[in-house]
Design a protein around this motif. Structure first.
Motif, PDB file in Angstrom:
ATOM      1  N   THR A   1       0.859  -1.176   0.000  1.00 24.32           N
ATOM      2  CA  THR A   1       0.000   0.000   0.000  1.00 24.32           C
ATOM      3  C   THR A   1       0.894   1.223   0.000  1.00 24.32           C
ATOM      4  O   THR A   1       1.880   1.283   0.734  1.00 24.32           O
TER       5      THR A   1
ATOM      6  N   THR B   1       1.020   5.389   0.577  1.00 22.66           N
ATOM      7  CA  THR B   1       0.324   6.520   1.174  1.00 22.66           C
ATOM      8  C   THR B   1       1.145   7.761   0.901  1.00 22.66           C
ATOM      9  O   THR B   1       2.342   7.798   1.216  1.00 22.66           O
TER      10      THR B   1
ATOM     11  N   ARG C   1      -4.359   2.404  -4.345  1.00 21.00           N
ATOM     12  CA  ARG C   1      -2.921   2.290  -4.064  1.00 21.00           C
ATOM     13  C   ARG C   1      -2.615   1.056  -3.222  1.00 21.00           C
ATOM     14  O   ARG C   1      -1.832   1.088  -2.288  1.00 21.00           O
ATOM     15  N   ASP C   2      -3.263  -0.018  -3.565  1.00 20.97           N
ATOM     16  CA  ASP C   2      -3.117  -1.265  -2.821  1.00 20.97           C
ATOM     17  C   ASP C   2      -3.178  -2.388  -3.843  1.00 20.97           C
ATOM     18  O   ASP C   2      -4.172  -2.534  -4.530  1.00 20.97           O
TER      19      ASP C   2
ATOM     20  N   TYR D   1       6.113   8.829  -0.966  1.00 19.23           N
ATOM     21  CA  TYR D   1       5.121   7.806  -0.658  1.00 19.23           C
ATOM     22  C   TYR D   1       5.652   6.881   0.422  1.00 19.23           C
ATOM     23  O   TYR D   1       6.767   6.381   0.325  1.00 19.23           O
TER      24      TYR D   1
ATOM     25  N   THR E   1       3.689   0.399   2.826  1.00 18.33           N
ATOM     26  CA  THR E   1       3.245  -0.552   3.837  1.00 18.33           C
ATOM     27  C   THR E   1       3.164  -1.907   3.154  1.00 18.33           C
ATOM     28  O   THR E   1       2.504  -2.035   2.117  1.00 18.33           O
TER      29      THR E   1
END
Length: 77
Positions: free
Chosen positions: A6, A8, A42-43, A66, A69
């Motif tokens: 992911t 972010t 975004r996963d 970014y 994860t």
């Protein structure tokens, strides 16, 4: 288990963060990274070899910063 990354978008970078520039990534990660950015959530399920490149909370500088994860999810049968 399914590996997922992911992304972010982040504004500030904590001083203890590990920051990579896009051009420092291995070729397969370079190929996958723009696709991760383009997905709405975004996963994305990602090959383990690419996931192993990153640790959770790493930060990648591309056009923006970014946070990465990496997590494993049980696959449903």
């Amino acid at each position: 288990m399914v590996e997922k990354i992911t992304l972010t978008l982040v504004d500030g970078i904590p001083p203890d963060s590990r920051v990579y520039h896009y051009d420092e990534l291995p070729e397969r990660a370079k190929e996958r990274f723009p696709r991760l950015i383009e997905t709405d959530e975004r996963d994305m399920a990602t090959p383990k070899q690419i996931c192993n490149t990153f640790e959770s909370d790493d930060i990648i500088k591309f056009t923006d910063y970014y946070r990465i994860t990496v997590r494993q999810e049980s696959s449903r049968v």
